[in-house]
Scaffold this motif. Sequence first.
Motif, short mmCIF file in Angstrom:
data_model
loop_
_atom_site.label_atom_id
_atom_site.label_comp_id
_atom_site.label_asym_id
_atom_site.label_seq_id
_atom_site.Cartn_x
_atom_site.Cartn_y
_atom_site.Cartn_z
N ARG A 18 0.82 -1.21 0.00
CA ARG A 18 0.00 0.00 0.00
C ARG A 18 0.85 1.26 0.00
NH1 ARG A 18 -5.17 -0.64 -1.73
NH2 ARG A 18 -6.01 -2.59 -0.96
N LEU A 19 2.11 1.13 -0.37
CA LEU A 19 3.00 2.27 -0.47
C LEU A 19 3.21 2.62 -1.94
CD1 LEU A 19 5.63 1.14 2.17
CD2 LEU A 19 3.88 2.88 2.50
N GLY A 20 3.79 3.78 -2.20
CA GLY A 20 4.23 4.10 -3.55
C GLY A 20 3.30 4.96 -4.37
N THR A 21 2.08 5.18 -3.89
CA THR A 21 1.15 6.06 -4.61
C THR A 21 0.39 6.92 -3.61
OG1 THR A 21 -0.56 4.33 -4.61
CG2 THR A 21 0.80 4.52 -6.59
N ILE A 22 -0.07 8.06 -4.09
CA ILE A 22 -0.99 8.91 -3.33
C ILE A 22 -2.34 8.74 -3.99
CG2 ILE A 22 -1.53 11.25 -2.58
CD1 ILE A 22 1.47 11.88 -2.79
N ALA A 23 -3.13 7.82 -3.46
CA ALA A 23 -4.41 7.46 -4.07
C ALA A 23 -5.32 6.92 -2.97
CB ALA A 23 -4.20 6.40 -5.16
N PRO A 24 -6.63 7.00 -3.17
CA PRO A 24 -7.56 6.53 -2.14
C PRO A 24 -7.29 5.08 -1.74
CG PRO A 24 -8.74 7.82 -3.77
CD PRO A 24 -7.33 7.66 -4.29
N GLY A 25 -7.27 4.86 -0.42
CA GLY A 25 -7.01 3.54 0.13
C GLY A 25 -5.56 3.24 0.38
N ARG A 26 -4.68 4.12 -0.07
CA ARG A 26 -3.25 3.89 0.13
C ARG A 26 -2.76 4.59 1.39
NH1 ARG A 26 -1.08 0.10 -3.54
NH2 ARG A 26 -2.43 0.13 -5.36
N GLU A 27 -1.65 4.09 1.93
CA GLU A 27 -1.09 4.72 3.11
C GLU A 27 -0.65 6.15 2.78
OE1 GLU A 27 1.46 2.58 6.04
OE2 GLU A 27 3.01 3.97 5.34
N ALA A 28 -0.94 7.07 3.67
CA ALA A 28 -0.61 8.48 3.46
C ALA A 28 0.85 8.74 3.85
CB ALA A 28 -1.55 9.37 4.25
N SER A 29 1.75 8.15 3.09
CA SER A 29 3.18 8.36 3.27
C SER A 29 3.68 9.11 2.04
CB SER A 29 3.91 7.03 3.43
OG SER A 29 3.52 6.41 4.65
N PHE A 30 4.19 10.32 2.26
CA PHE A 30 4.56 11.18 1.14
C PHE A 30 5.68 12.11 1.55
CE2 PHE A 30 1.02 13.05 3.48
CZ PHE A 30 1.40 14.38 3.65
N VAL A 31 6.28 12.75 0.54
CA VAL A 31 7.37 13.70 0.79
C VAL A 31 7.04 15.03 0.13
CG1 VAL A 31 9.11 11.90 1.00
CG2 VAL A 31 8.70 12.93 -1.23
N VAL A 32 7.53 16.09 0.77
CA VAL A 32 7.36 17.45 0.26
C VAL A 32 8.74 17.97 -0.11
CG1 VAL A 32 6.47 19.76 0.75
CG2 VAL A 32 5.42 17.75 1.87
N LEU A 33 8.89 18.46 -1.34
CA LEU A 33 10.19 18.86 -1.86
C LEU A 33 10.39 20.37 -1.80
CD1 LEU A 33 10.30 16.60 -5.06
CD2 LEU A 33 10.96 16.02 -2.71
N ASP A 34 11.66 20.77 -1.85
CA ASP A 34 11.96 22.20 -1.82
C ASP A 34 11.85 22.85 -3.20
OD1 ASP A 34 14.25 21.18 -3.05
OD2 ASP A 34 15.61 22.50 -1.95
N ARG A 35 11.74 22.04 -4.24
CA ARG A 35 11.55 22.56 -5.60
C ARG A 35 10.88 21.48 -6.44
NH1 ARG A 35 17.80 23.52 -6.83
NH2 ARG A 35 17.81 23.60 -4.56
N ASP A 36 10.42 21.84 -7.60
CA ASP A 36 9.67 20.92 -8.44
C ASP A 36 10.62 20.05 -9.26
OD1 ASP A 36 7.86 19.54 -9.94
OD2 ASP A 36 7.17 21.26 -11.11
N VAL A 37 10.80 18.81 -8.84
CA VAL A 37 11.73 17.91 -9.52
C VAL A 37 11.31 17.64 -10.96
CG1 VAL A 37 10.54 15.81 -8.76
CG2 VAL A 37 13.00 15.74 -9.24
N LEU A 38 10.03 17.82 -11.27
CA LEU A 38 9.54 17.53 -12.61
C LEU A 38 9.89 18.62 -13.63
CD1 LEU A 38 6.11 16.20 -11.44
CD2 LEU A 38 7.78 14.83 -12.69
N THR A 39 10.27 19.80 -13.14
CA THR A 39 10.53 20.90 -14.08
C THR A 39 11.90 21.55 -13.92
OG1 THR A 39 9.48 22.50 -12.57
CG2 THR A 39 8.07 21.45 -14.25
N VAL A 40 12.65 21.24 -12.89
CA VAL A 40 13.97 21.86 -12.76
C VAL A 40 14.86 21.39 -13.91
CG1 VAL A 40 13.84 22.03 -10.25
CG2 VAL A 40 14.90 20.01 -11.30
#
Length: 536
Positions: free
Chosen positions: A491-513
């Motif tokens: 139940r790890l690895g996604t942020i989706a209903p029913g999944r464990e709420a384990s997540f990280v907050v980044l200091d910048r957008d890794v998808l666009t840097v």
Amino acid sequence: MSRQAFVAGKVFTGEDESRVVTAFRVNDGLVEWTGDVHELDPAERRSAIDLEGRTVLPGLLDMHLHPAVMASLADAVECLPPRVRSVDELVATLRCHPALGAGPDVWIVGTGYDEAVYPEHRHPTARDLDRVSTTQPVLVWRADRHSAVCNTRALEIAGITAATPDPPGSRFGRDETGRPDGILTERDAAHAVARHVPERTAAEFADLLGAVGERLLARGIVGVCDLMATALPDPLATYRSAAGRRPFPRSALFLGWDPAAPLPDLTEDERTGPVRVGGVKVLMDGTYSGRTAWVCHPYPESDDHGLRAVTDDDLCAARDWARRNEVQLAVHAMGDRAIAHVVDLLGDDEPWLTDQPSVRIEHATLMSPELVDRLRTTRMSFGIATHTVFLFAEYAAYARNLRPEQLPDAYPVRTLYGAVDALALSSDCPATAWSEADDVFVSVEAAVRRRAHNGEDIGQDAAVTVAQALLLYTSRAAGLTRLTGLAGPSRLGTIAPGREASFVVLDRDVLTVPSEEISRVRVDETWLAGRRVYRR
């Protein structure tokens, strides 16, 4: 906390390469809802935790590293490049060890030497380490953690002489007269000396392992597979003790297979829970950087095909134990001959697990398209934990050891991404020549840019996108080995209903840097089952 909404600038859910939302709701540690912030009613929007426009990812999963070894090396001096780039610098660094002069029974231990970057172009030897001390034992692990070197005093303590035979699949280095020269190639040779280093108490190991867990959570890593858990004397008890004292990543432990000391069968309790035994590990060969990986074609300028480290009978015995205990078999196989042999030997077997691959191939360094196709068409269910950090950190050794025609097949992440469902990128920390190997974003940048630390090309055709690399540390990684979270298995690895709420907050957008700045991305916060466990 029961029900709480979160608002962010961008939430990469990990469900696929493109799904992004701006808000999600957590209820009792589980994700209850994801969507757009404007879908929240005004009252909930006002009470939401504002993540201040930052980017959020699912909690990261490192599916092949060695927290137990990291704990055991707490008082070892680091000898990695760039701090150490020559034999003389190695000696000087070891002479700074606080144990120097502490008494004839006190070991001086180092970790991370890499002879590939030394101007001497050779391994250090006992003669070199005798310059550190002739009265205290000295042992230094190579960066790959497969081999080591020791001084004359350590050889004496271990009882290794000219008459000592090489262990199977390993060898003791010898000088021109046949006497041992301190070079300990591959595991059994290294452990013939290392087993004489005094062990800590169980309580000390639990404290040190807890500190490693804090380090990993600070990296955003909420789930791990320890592929050398038996570096601890009682791994499961030590892990559970550490996890019981403070927040700790979900963990699957893999026990080393010793044909001379078969493992007892597991209980149901040992196979379940947030810290559990996930499988058994067997070494099929050595390492590419050390020229001990078992390869089809000899290494350049030699007739050496590397080392085979296990017999078919022993590999099958480990498989039978894994099948009987309903856990995974993990096979360390770097060379193409080693990987092909594993596929030939086990490929026609009936899988024994349905929720994860029955057999994991660790590293899978050299994978030709033909070998990838063979892997896909077998009856057995195979998964792969591979890397980019090796090529990134150990370019000099790989450039020397790979034939030019083999370079396109070295860690072909793009090909594997399209061919193997149960695939993960991982760090192998601390068994590589990079002190920050457990920084996920170092591996992500290397996967995207396919450039070594010195800028050298390490295979542009094997590059993947940022989103693909992130999936190999989140949802795709979760399919490699079952990690048990609050909501149950996998139940790890996604942020989706029913999944464990384990997540990280980044200091910048890794998808666009810019791609060359990905490795500079930092984790600001780590949340485990809806609870913040790290804040930078």
